[in-house]
Design a protein around this motif. Structure first.
Motif, PDB file in Angstrom:
ATOM      1  N   LEU A   1     -14.582  17.527   7.542  1.00  9.46           N
ATOM      2  CA  LEU A   1     -15.565  17.201   8.265  1.00  9.46           C
ATOM      3  C   LEU A   1     -16.515  15.964   8.132  1.00  9.46           C
ATOM      4  CD1 LEU A   1     -15.877  21.473   7.074  1.00  9.46           C
ATOM      5  CD2 LEU A   1     -14.653  20.383   9.428  1.00  9.46           C
TER       6      LEU A   1
ATOM      7  N   TYR B   1     -22.057  17.043   9.288  1.00  4.09           N
ATOM      8  CA  TYR B   1     -21.886  18.720   9.530  1.00  4.09           C
ATOM      9  C   TYR B   1     -22.320  19.655   9.268  1.00  4.09           C
ATOM     10  CZ  TYR B   1     -18.285  22.046  10.195  1.00  4.09           C
ATOM     11  OH  TYR B   1     -17.924  23.075  11.165  1.00  4.09           O
TER      12      TYR B   1
ATOM     13  N   LYS C   1     -20.573  16.492  16.419  1.00  3.39           N
ATOM     14  CA  LYS C   1     -19.903  16.025  14.981  1.00  3.39           C
ATOM     15  C   LYS C   1     -18.816  15.902  15.307  1.00  3.39           C
ATOM     16  CE  LYS C   1     -23.921  19.123  13.195  1.00  3.39           C
ATOM     17  NZ  LYS C   1     -24.360  19.069  13.889  1.00  3.39           N
TER      18      LYS C   1
ATOM     19  N   VAL D   1     -14.918  15.694  14.229  1.00  7.23           N
ATOM     20  CA  VAL D   1     -14.171  16.414  12.996  1.00  7.23           C
ATOM     21  C   VAL D   1     -12.324  16.036  13.487  1.00  7.23           C
ATOM     22  CG1 VAL D   1     -12.797  18.716  11.965  1.00  7.23           C
ATOM     23  CG2 VAL D   1     -15.744  18.227  12.567  1.00  7.23           C
TER      24      VAL D   1
ATOM     25  N   ILE E   1     -18.874  19.689  18.278  1.00  2.88           N
ATOM     26  CA  ILE E   1     -17.950  19.062  17.882  1.00  2.88           C
ATOM     27  C   ILE E   1     -16.976  18.823  18.252  1.00  2.88           C
ATOM     28  CG2 ILE E   1     -16.047  19.924  15.893  1.00  2.88           C
ATOM     29  CD1 ILE E   1     -17.936  22.055  14.579  1.00  2.88           C
TER      30      ILE E   1
END
Length: 401
Positions: A103, A107, A116, A118, A192
């Motif tokens: 992560l 985050y 974000k 990942v 994400i």
């Protein structure tokens, strides 16, 4: 004319012979139970409890919710939650875990408009585990991304309260409202960006299968071959005639070892060559190290065969003793399916079988391209098994049976 009394006498005689040979009796009673158990649990199970590590580089509600979601899935067995991405990647490379879910540091920053990133580092050499982890992780973070997007829309006060609904009408209304205010709706919802890193490239199931099939072939060749070489020759009286000459047990055993080792190494080379020519299998590591593992595995299995044949008088007794061991070893040692598919009892049992270490070392060399430093533990265990089997086999060898 059928002679009933003689038939019954022969029937009783065969039962008495069976009773006087405990290995045969035990095998007949236990072998079906062992096989149905292994088929039912070993090959019929689903992938669960795949070991993973999670890297959290920020703290907050989003991270906590993500960790809870990951730990709540039966597919994952979270071994640790750490803060160092490099350490997590090293854990994957060392085989401690099958995947590392990393992560990012932003985050929990809800004000950050950028997606974000990942990252999921996956041990792709375990093809079946990777094929389960990748889609499940993608689905999980798609849901988390949508939830974050809804929260962002709520924070922007687009159709207050309605953003919590999952209906298509609400999504469309949110999209219209966001567009009217000059907001990129899709970028909000795509909160994400999941990156899958297959650490050893795309591995097909056949690539995963070939190293273990080679190890299994060496196992059966050595085990069954030793039954013919020692128990069979003893039953036919050939060993007795040999021992009438000034020949020691060590000489006989040494000759059997060299002959079986030569045959099995040639057989393994033929298998590897066929896999390369027919299916395009590539060996990423050293061919010399691959052969070293195969030779050590063959020595271990030959030693096991000598240990069993040391005290039996017939080839049938030998086979009845060997089958309840070799067949479970084939299923439990992860030849066809990862060990993680099995109940925890079988997972623990796998590590008392030498074939597990042969498979692990062969896959590490052939699929990952590692050196001897990465498989030293497998080699040490196999050397230990080999020494134990030969010690028991040679010292307990009964030349008078």
């Amino acid at each position: 004319m059928v002679e009933t009394k003689k038939i019954m006498w022969m029937f009783k005689k065969d039962l008495l012979v069976l009773w006087r040979h405990p290995p045969r009796l035990i095998s007949i009673l236990l072998f079906p139970i062992i096989m149905i158990t292994l088929f039912g649990y070993g090959m019929g199970g689903t992938l669960e409890n795949i070991p993973v590590v999670v890297v959290e580089q920020s703290h907050g509600q989003v991270t906590d919710a993500t960790l809870s979601a990951i730990k709540g899935m039966s597919l994952y067995d979270v071994k640790d939650v750490i803060t160092d991405p490099d350490k997590a990647k090293q854990m994957v490379e060392n085989g401690q875990v099958k995947a590392a879910i990393i992560l990012p540091s932003n985050y929990d920053n809800m004000n950050d408009t950028q997606p974000k990133s990942v990252v999921v580092d996956v041990d792709s050499s375990d093809q079946m585990a990777a094929s389960a982890v990748i889609p499940a992780t993608q689905q999980l973070f798609n849901q988390i991304s949508n939830n974050l997007g809804v929260k962002k829309l709520d924070a922007m006060q687009l159709t207050p309260g309605a953003a919590q609904s999952s209906s298509n009408i609400t999504v469309q209304s949110n999209q219209v409202a966001a567009t009217s205010q000059g907001i990129d709706f899709q970028s909000v919802m795509d909160s994400i960006n999941l990156q899958i890193n297959k650490m050893y490239g795309d591995i097909k199931y056949l690539d995963f299968l070939v190293p273990a099939v080679i190890g299994m072939t060496v196992l059966f060749g050595c085990m069954f071959g030793m039954g013919e070489a020692l128990a069979g020759e003893r039953e036919r009286g050939e060993l007795a005639r040999l021992f009438m000459t000034p020949t020691s047990v060590a000489t006989v055993v040494g000759g059997k070892i060299i002959s079986k080792l030569s045959i099995e190494v040639v057989r393994a080379l033929i298998l590897i060559g066929a896999a390369i020519v027919l299916f395009g299998i590539t060996i990423k590591g050293s061919m010399l190290l691959t052969m070293l593992v195969l030779i050590l595995g063959a020595l271990c299995f030959v030693g096991f065969g000598i240990m069993i044949s040391a005290r039996v008088s017939t080839q049938e007794d030998y086979m009845q003793m060997v089958m309840p061991i070799t067949m479970p070893m084939m299923f439990v040692s992860g030849v066809f399916y990862p060990i993680e598919t099995m109940p925890w009892v079988f997972q623990k049992l796998a590590y008392i079988f030498p074939l597990t270490y042969v498979n692990d070392a062969l896959r590490a060399v052939m699929l990952k391209g590692v050196g001897i430093g990465a498989i030293w533990l497998d080699i040490v265990v196999l050397v230990g098994f080999t020494a134990l089997f030969f010690a028991l086999g040679v010292t307990k060898f009964n030349r008078d049976i």
